[in-house]
Design an enzyme around this catalytic site. Structure first.
Site, PDB file in Angstrom:
ATOM      1  N   GLY A 170     -34.764  12.410  16.616  1.00 25.02           N
ATOM      2  CA  GLY A 170     -34.496  13.807  16.936  1.00 25.02           C
ATOM      3  C   GLY A 170     -35.648  14.743  16.625  1.00 25.02           C
ATOM      4  N   HIS A 224     -26.385   3.542  11.018  1.00 24.82           N
ATOM      5  CA  HIS A 224     -27.281   4.592  11.509  1.00 24.82           C
ATOM      6  C   HIS A 224     -27.783   5.412  10.321  1.00 24.82           C
ATOM      7  CE1 HIS A 224     -28.874   8.025  13.619  1.00 24.82           C
ATOM      8  NE2 HIS A 224     -28.872   7.277  14.716  1.00 24.82           N
ATOM      9  N   LYS A 277     -23.807  10.744  19.533  1.00 24.06           N
ATOM     10  CA  LYS A 277     -23.628  11.435  18.243  1.00 24.06           C
ATOM     11  C   LYS A 277     -22.428  12.389  18.330  1.00 24.06           C
ATOM     12  CE  LYS A 277     -28.405  10.501  17.199  1.00 24.06           C
ATOM     13  NZ  LYS A 277     -29.637  10.849  16.512  1.00 24.06           N
ATOM     14  N   GLU A 287     -28.242   8.452   9.928  1.00 25.59           N
ATOM     15  CA  GLU A 287     -27.465   9.671   9.650  1.00 25.59           C
ATOM     16  C   GLU A 287     -26.244   9.330   8.802  1.00 25.59           C
ATOM     17  OE1 GLU A 287     -27.181  10.915  13.747  1.00 25.59           O
ATOM     18  OE2 GLU A 287     -29.342  11.286  13.742  1.00 25.59           O
TER      19      GLU A 287
END
Ligand code: 13P
Length: 254
Positions: free
Chosen positions: A176, A98, A11, A100
């Site tokens: 996360g 992804h 990341k 995110e």
């Protein structure tokens, strides 16, 4: 036989020197542990790619990937990086879709389909992420969400291109958060993904597709997750930033 892959997604972490030294540690630790049809992939920020690709060149089965590409060939897209640029530094993989990027950068299934085409055109292997949000899990719609992500993002590919795609099931609620999907929950979705692939591309294609699990995977839970029939490895966030934890996860396949 399909490949087992443990991929790290760094990341937006690590300065240049920190990243290069973490990668050197990883290569030294894992080079004798990556056996048979297993691969280790490290997906770093763009700033590290060129240097770590050189360091990794000598380690068989350790590969480098980016975390995103732009879908266009080249041109006036300030701040973006293309598939051919990523390929030119020696990377083999790219993470696409992804959650995110879907959530914070507005990447739709249609944009992701274009990114997938760009990656394949330039010989990058996509690690294509799919997965439901907490709300979609709780409302029981998760199979439908995953099917749509596959249909709209991936299933336009022909059989030949599809064979280069690695899929990653990453339930958004497990990323996360320290909450991991239970091995049974993950296996249930992985089996569904494989059945959905079989309907589109046939049983043989489905059996050869590598499907990774991602979402708070760590040295304590990786072995039970990877022991599931349809889980072929992991896409690891937080635990990939610590060489020892990452090594422990890689060693699950030994
Ligand atoms: P964590 O392992 O930190 O939950 O991240 C998972 C992930 O998003 C990998 O792409």
């Amino acid at each position: 036989m399909r490949k087992n892959i443990v991929a790290g997604n760094w990341k937006m972490n690590l300065g240049y020197e920190e990243g290069v030294s973490l990668f050197s540690e990883i290569v030294n630790m894992v080079k004798d542990e990556v056996i048979g049809n297993q691969e280790v992939v490290v997906c770093s920020p763009f700033i590290h790619l060129s240097s770590i690709a050189k360091l990794g060149a000598s380690a068989a089965n350790v590969h480098i990937g980016a975390q995103n590409i732009h879908q266009a060939e080249s041109g006036a897209y300030t701040g973006e990086v293309s598939a051919s640029q990523v390929k030119s530094v020696g990377a083999q993989y790219v993470i696409l879709g992804h959650s995110e990027r879907r959530a914070y950068f507005g990447e739709t299934d249609a944009i992701l389909a274009e990114k997938l085409n760009a990656a394949l055109k330039h010989g990058l292997k996509p690690i294509f992420c799919i997965g439901e949000t907490k709300e979609e899990r709780e409302s029981g719609r998760f199979f439908e969400v995953i099917k749509t992500q596959l249909e709209a993002g991936v299933f336009h590919l022909d059989q030949n291109d599809f064979a280069s795609v690695v899929l990653a099931y990453e339930p958004v609620w497990a990323i996360g958060t320290g909450l991991t999907a239970s091995p049974e929950q993950a296996q249930e979705v992985h089996a569904f993904i494989r059945e959905t692939i079989a309907k589109q591309y046939g049983a043989e294609a489905a059996e050869s597709t590598t499907i990774l699990y991602g979402g708070s995977a760590n040295p304590s839970n990786a072995s039970t997750l990877f022991a599931q029939k349809d889980i072929d490895g992991g896409l690891i966030g937080g635990a990939s930033l610590k060489s020892r934890d990452f090594l422990e996860i890689v060693k699950v396949f030994n």
